[in-house]
Design a protein around this motif. Structure first.
Motif, PDB file in Angstrom:
ATOM      1  N   SER B  25       0.838  -1.177   0.035  1.00 21.49           N
ATOM      2  CA  SER B  25       0.193  -0.041  -0.130  1.00 21.49           C
ATOM      3  C   SER B  25       0.937   1.107  -0.188  1.00 21.49           C
ATOM      4  N   SER B  26       0.113   2.262  -0.358  1.00 21.61           N
ATOM      5  CA  SER B  26       1.210   3.684  -0.373  1.00 21.61           C
ATOM      6  C   SER B  26       0.157   4.685  -0.163  1.00 21.61           C
ATOM      7  N   ALA B  27       0.862   5.809   0.427  1.00 17.88           N
ATOM      8  CA  ALA B  27      -0.175   6.994   0.508  1.00 17.88           C
ATOM      9  C   ALA B  27       0.573   8.069   0.485  1.00 17.88           C
ATOM     10  N   VAL B  28      -0.074   9.440   0.114  1.00 15.45           N
ATOM     11  CA  VAL B  28       0.610  10.742   0.089  1.00 15.45           C
ATOM     12  C   VAL B  28      -0.183  11.840   0.745  1.00 15.45           C
ATOM     13  N   ALA B  29       0.539  12.851   1.330  1.00 16.93           N
ATOM     14  CA  ALA B  29       0.269  13.976   1.935  1.00 16.93           C
ATOM     15  C   ALA B  29       0.544  15.116   1.399  1.00 16.93           C
ATOM     16  N   VAL B  30      -0.067  16.144   0.803  1.00 16.02           N
ATOM     17  CA  VAL B  30       0.418  17.385   0.359  1.00 16.02           C
ATOM     18  C   VAL B  30      -0.153  18.622   0.657  1.00 16.02           C
ATOM     19  N   GLY B  31       0.709  19.810   0.280  1.00 14.06           N
ATOM     20  CA  GLY B  31       0.081  21.133   0.642  1.00 14.06           C
ATOM     21  C   GLY B  31      -0.777  21.596  -0.574  1.00 14.06           C
ATOM     22  N   PRO B  32      -1.148  22.860  -0.425  1.00 15.30           N
ATOM     23  CA  PRO B  32      -2.182  23.512  -1.067  1.00 15.30           C
ATOM     24  C   PRO B  32      -1.854  23.670  -2.748  1.00 15.30           C
ATOM     25  N   LYS B  33      -0.464  24.046  -3.057  1.00 16.13           N
ATOM     26  CA  LYS B  33      -0.212  24.422  -4.340  1.00 16.13           C
ATOM     27  C   LYS B  33      -0.361  22.706  -5.038  1.00 16.13           C
ATOM     28  N   GLU B  34       0.162  21.759  -4.410  1.00 18.08           N
ATOM     29  CA  GLU B  34       0.156  20.460  -4.953  1.00 18.08           C
ATOM     30  C   GLU B  34      -1.340  19.904  -5.141  1.00 18.08           C
ATOM     31  N   MET B  65       4.462  13.980   6.786  1.00 18.94           N
ATOM     32  CA  MET B  65       4.803  12.428   6.803  1.00 18.94           C
ATOM     33  C   MET B  65       4.109  11.591   7.542  1.00 18.94           C
ATOM     34  N   GLU B  66       3.798  11.991   8.919  1.00 13.21           N
ATOM     35  CA  GLU B  66       2.752  11.380   9.619  1.00 13.21           C
ATOM     36  C   GLU B  66       1.508  11.100   8.838  1.00 13.21           C
ATOM     37  N   ASP B  67       0.887  11.632   8.244  1.00 15.93           N
ATOM     38  CA  ASP B  67      -0.371  11.342   7.493  1.00 15.93           C
ATOM     39  C   ASP B  67      -0.009  10.398   6.319  1.00 15.93           C
ATOM     40  N   ALA B  68       1.051  10.601   5.650  1.00 16.25           N
ATOM     41  CA  ALA B  68       1.292   9.735   4.667  1.00 16.25           C
ATOM     42  C   ALA B  68       1.312   8.502   5.086  1.00 16.25           C
ATOM     43  N   VAL B  69       2.368   8.167   6.297  1.00 16.34           N
ATOM     44  CA  VAL B  69       2.478   6.913   6.707  1.00 16.34           C
ATOM     45  C   VAL B  69       1.379   6.095   7.370  1.00 16.34           C
ATOM     46  N   SER B  70       0.666   7.113   8.129  1.00 18.42           N
ATOM     47  CA  SER B  70      -0.559   6.411   8.827  1.00 18.42           C
ATOM     48  C   SER B  70      -1.570   6.009   7.905  1.00 18.42           C
ATOM     49  N   GLY B 175       5.222  10.905   1.122  1.00 13.30           N
ATOM     50  CA  GLY B 175       4.807   9.862   0.286  1.00 13.30           C
ATOM     51  C   GLY B 175       5.524   8.709   1.287  1.00 13.30           C
ATOM     52  N   ALA B 176       4.472   7.592   1.401  1.00 11.99           N
ATOM     53  CA  ALA B 176       5.013   6.457   2.102  1.00 11.99           C
ATOM     54  C   ALA B 176       4.618   5.105   1.525  1.00 11.99           C
ATOM     55  N   GLY B 177       5.252   4.244   1.448  1.00 16.59           N
ATOM     56  CA  GLY B 177       5.014   2.985   1.044  1.00 16.59           C
ATOM     57  C   GLY B 177       5.170   1.996   2.002  1.00 16.59           C
ATOM     58  N   LEU B 178       4.383   0.890   1.913  1.00 19.24           N
ATOM     59  CA  LEU B 178       4.251  -0.315   2.906  1.00 19.24           C
ATOM     60  C   LEU B 178       4.961  -1.377   2.126  1.00 19.24           C
TER      61      LEU B 178
END
Lengths: 341, 341
Positions: B25-34, B65-70, B175-178
């Motif tokens: 699995s994977s997930a990403v968290a970004v800011g407003p411009k992205e 980073m916490e958002d992406a991993v969790s 970004g984070a990948g499991l």
């Protein structure tokens, strides 16, 4: 049958190395103060000035790491081309010592950062990669330099800021180990990885107190995972807790039922004599790297020590994080080395 | 029979993963411009302000980073306790985003640093450890934040310094990948590690030119080691070469006999639209991490892409090294991902 993954691990945090992986050679390079210390006769390269004949302190630190790695390779009769990968880190921003050294050596690089735990972080990971067959030969290396670290982490040396006695003296030096399967040298048998431990300490001039609980956490995990006790080792060292953190570890371990008396020392206390004016003792990546890759390697190779556990402790602070009021997260990674056949 | 180490490697720099290791699995968290960019619909968490509801930019980056991993863990139905180790890094001094995130998640940490190559540095190393049995599940993660990076590497944002068109826009995101054996998700089949490449470029506002030769070096090694060609992949991306470095790679590869036309793109060009005022394009660890762990993962899982090679490029400069007149050493690490069973 393919490899059984269960053989490689004792637990979540403890790795077992089952392929006769050895620290085939090692070397250290140091600055002038370290060259006047009690272990000086075991050091491979001693520079008599902090610039190591370079034009900046940063270049001097690169020279130290380069000296350590190239000497370790030379002792083993190999060149950079014979090494598959270097795992290395340092204390400077962007790991810059490591990056330039890997460039010069032309060895593929896995950059790592664990503050002063980097010595065992790189050794543990390099050993896992060799044990698994991802490298025939790997180098683990790290460095620190008193003048580059002082101006980056605290104040420029020229500022002459006062320090409390709990402060430590960043070791100017570098250490490198060559890891491979078979041959001679101590076997690398276990590594216990650390978790980040944060007891809320915020004083960057008292890192020994901040790091002690991280060392205790890793020690407890190691002993529980392996079924070993302190007395199963001839020597157990922490990286750079010095005179403030060292007694805290002894006391906390005793409270947990592990008597470290007579077997436990700290590299930050071993690398200087008390009269060398180093506050509470040595610190920096190079504290544990220099002691491990000189004194401990020598004692294991000569049969004077049989089993050693090196627990390198890192204070994962940044000047920005402490200025923003954050506490100091710490981590400790431990590696077991065993002499003889 | 014990494992045959030769199976794990194709060559000095290229690792083969033979144990059905998957990006589960994977997930990403970004800011407003992205969040206003062309890939926004694939992002898991979009913060509408640069502070991500925190009190400092540095804390915002930790939140990313916490958002992406969790989120990656949640998608796989596991918790931090189910993960044996996190391999992570970021662009901030002392890897501070990583250190605080690992503390919060309570997962044993191997800290890594490879500038913007950290996304694939951590994925490659995590995959090797899982393939070898040193972890059942590992997380690879990295982050960058425009405002924390700007003030650390160049000038504080408030200073309003002018930039040339060759400058890039640091991506705010994580970004984070499991990584684990079996299950669903793309297989991770090869990694090609980079060597440090330094073509003598000294301009920190032109990192695309500095990094392009490192990408070429790793691509050439990968194709030679695996016997593959560009057309064996549906998509090949670099991390953050943007509009300056991207055509350099195409041209240099063509000169070496590898036509990348039609298959090659750059994450720094994919994450923003040209009208988003980002100079030459995106940069930062998060450029390749966000694109890989959202768009590429999605395309592989949906069968729209079958084979992807991600080559993350890192400029290993520090403000001190460039001020001291050093050139910019660069590195690139590549990982091959393959969809289907």
């Amino acid at each position: 049958m393919s490899s059984n993954p269960q053989q490689k691990r004792v637990s979540r945090q403890t790795w077992r190395f089952d392929q006769n992986v050895r620290l085939q050679s090692s070397a250290v390079a140091v600055g002038p103060k370290e060259g006047e210390g009690p272990l000086a006769s075991l050091f491979d390269v001693i520079h008599d000035d902090m610039y190591a004949s370079q034009d900046t302190w940063e270049n001097a630190e690169r020279k130290l790491m380069e000296d350590a790695v190239s000497t370790a390779l030379k002792k083993a009769g190999v060149t950079g081309q014979d090494v598959d990968v270097i795992l290395a880190g340092d204390l400077l921003n962007q790991n810059i010592t490591t990056n330039f050294t890997a460039e010069k050596l032309e060895i593929p690089l896995l950059g790592m950062y664990g503050a002063c735990s980097t010595s065992m972080l790189t050794l543990a990971t390099a050993t896992a990669l060799v044990n698994a067959g991802y490298a025939d030969r790997a180098v683990a290396a790290c460095s620190s330099h008193n003048a580059t670290a002082e101006r980056q982490y605290r104040y420029p040396t020229e500022y002459g800021g006062q320090k409390p006695p709990s402060a430590q003296w960043t070791v100017t030096g570098a250490g490198a180990g060559l890891i491979g399967i078979g041959g001679t040298g101590p076997r690398i048998t276990y590594a216990t990885l650390g978790k980040v431990v944060d007891m809320g300490i915020k004083d960057p001039f008292d890192m020994g107190s901040a790091m002690a609980p991280a060392a205790v956490s890793t020690f407890l995990t190691h002993f529980q995972d392996t079924g070993r006790e302190p007395k199963d080792y001839d020597l157990i060292v922490t990286g750079d807790l010095a005179s403030v953190g060292y007694p805290i570890v002894k006391e906390l371990m005793l409270a947990e039922g592990y008597d470290m008396d007579g077997v436990y020392n700290d590299c930050g206390l071993m690398i200087y004599t008390p009269d060398q004016d180093v506050f509470a003792g040595g610190s920096g990546c190079a504290s544990s790297a220099v002691v491990t890759y000189s004194y401990i390697m020598d004692q294991l190779n000569r049969g004077l020590l049989k089993k050693v556990l090196v627990c390198a402790t890192g204070a994962l602070l940044s000047p920005v994080s402490t200025q923003q009021g954050n506490s100091i997260p710490c981590i400790a990674h431990a590696v077991a080395l065993e002499g003889g056949q």
